[in-house]
Write an enzyme that holds these catalytic residues in place. Structure first.
Site, short mmCIF file in Angstrom:
data_model
loop_
_atom_site.label_atom_id
_atom_site.label_comp_id
_atom_site.label_asym_id
_atom_site.label_seq_id
_atom_site.Cartn_x
_atom_site.Cartn_y
_atom_site.Cartn_z
N GLU A 45 97.10 35.00 -22.55
CA GLU A 45 96.32 36.45 -21.39
C GLU A 45 95.63 36.44 -20.82
OE1 GLU A 45 97.22 38.90 -20.65
OE2 GLU A 45 97.81 40.49 -21.21
N HIS B 173 104.03 40.69 -27.15
CA HIS B 173 103.28 40.55 -29.05
C HIS B 173 102.79 42.03 -29.14
CE1 HIS B 173 99.07 41.95 -28.12
NE2 HIS B 173 99.47 41.22 -27.15
#
Length: 209
Positions: free
Chosen positions: A81, A8
Site C-alpha cells: 500500500e 485484502h
C-alpha cells in the site's frame, strides 16, 4: 493472461478509520470471514500463481485463496500500500480526526488528488503508480505467465494504481468510482499489451449493513 486483482479483507484499522499504509496490520475476524467467503467464490478459478504484497493483511488474503491448492505465492514489495509516513496510525474519519493538517489530508487524498500533499516520510500517488507499473510491466514480459491465470493480492490505493497504469488514468481521476471494497475482485483479460476489463470490484459476500 487472465489477471485478477483483489483488495485484502477488513482490518481493525479499516473499521476504526485509521490510516494503515505500510503499517503491518492483520485481518480482523470479519476480514478473515470475507477472505474465506471470497476464496469459496473463486474456487473454480484455476489460478496458476499468486503475487502478494508482503503486508500480512494482503498475504493472509492470498493464503485463504491458495488454501487447498498447489499454487505458488510470491511476495513483492511493489504491491504494498501507499506509505503515509508520519500520518500512519492516525484517524482520518470524520469522528476522531487527529491528523495535524486541518482536514486537508482527507479531502485532498480522496477528492482532490491533484493537490494531495504527501505526508512527511510518505509516498505520492506518482510514486505508487511508478512502482506498481514497474511490477506490471515485468509481469507482462514474463513468457511463462502469458497464458496463465494470475492473482495479485494488494491494497486499495495500490490496486487503483495498477489500474491507473493500465488505463493511463491521470492523478486527478485516480479514484474513479472510488476505492474497492475489502476483498473485492477485479478481472482483466490480457493479450500482449491489450487489456479487456471483464469485471471490476465484484464481491462474493453479503456486506454488513
Amino acid at each position: 493472461m487472465e489477471l485478477y486483482l483483489i483488495r485484502h479483507g477488513e482490518t481493525d484499522y479499516n473499521k476504526e478509520r485509521k490510516i494503515q499504509g505500510s503499517c503491518d496490520i492483520p485481518l480482523n475476524e470479519y476480514g478473515r470471514e470475507l477472505a474465506r467467503e471470497t476464496a469459496e467464490g473463486l474456487k473454480d478459478i484455476p489460478f496458476d500463481v499468486i503475487f502478494t504484497s508482503p503486508l500480512c493483511r494482503a498475504r493472509e488474503t492470498a493464503e485463504w485463496i491458495a488454501r487447498g491448492r498447489q499454487i505458488p505465492v510470491y511476495e513483492d514489495k511493489r504491491l504494498q500500500e501507499i506509505c503515509f509516513g508520519e500520518y500512519e496510525g492516525l484517524c482520518c474519519g470524520r469522528k476522531g480526526y487527529n491528523i495535524p493538517d486541518g482536514g486537508a489530508f482527507f479531502d485532498t487524498f480522496f477528492f482532490d488528488t491533484e493537490n494531495y500533499q504527501t505526508p512527511p516520510g510518505g509516498e505520492s500517488f506518482e510514486d505508487v503508480i511508478s512502482r506498481t507499473g514497474a511490477f506490471l510491466t515485468e509481469l507482462l514480459q514474463k513468457k511463462e505467465y502469458q497464458d496463465k491465470t494470475v492473482l495479485l493480492s494488494t491494497h486499495g490505493c495500490a490496486l487503483k494504481a495498477i489500474l491507473a497504469n493500465i488505463y493511463h488514468t491521470p492523478v486527478a481521476e485516480f479514484w474513479g468510482e472510488g476505492v474497492h471494497k475489502n476483498c473485492a475482485v477485479t478481472h482483466l483479460s490480457v493479450k500482449g499489451t491489450e487489456f479487456q476489463m471483464i469485471e471490476e470490484g465484484k464481491i462474493y459476500y453479503t456486506p454488513r449493513k
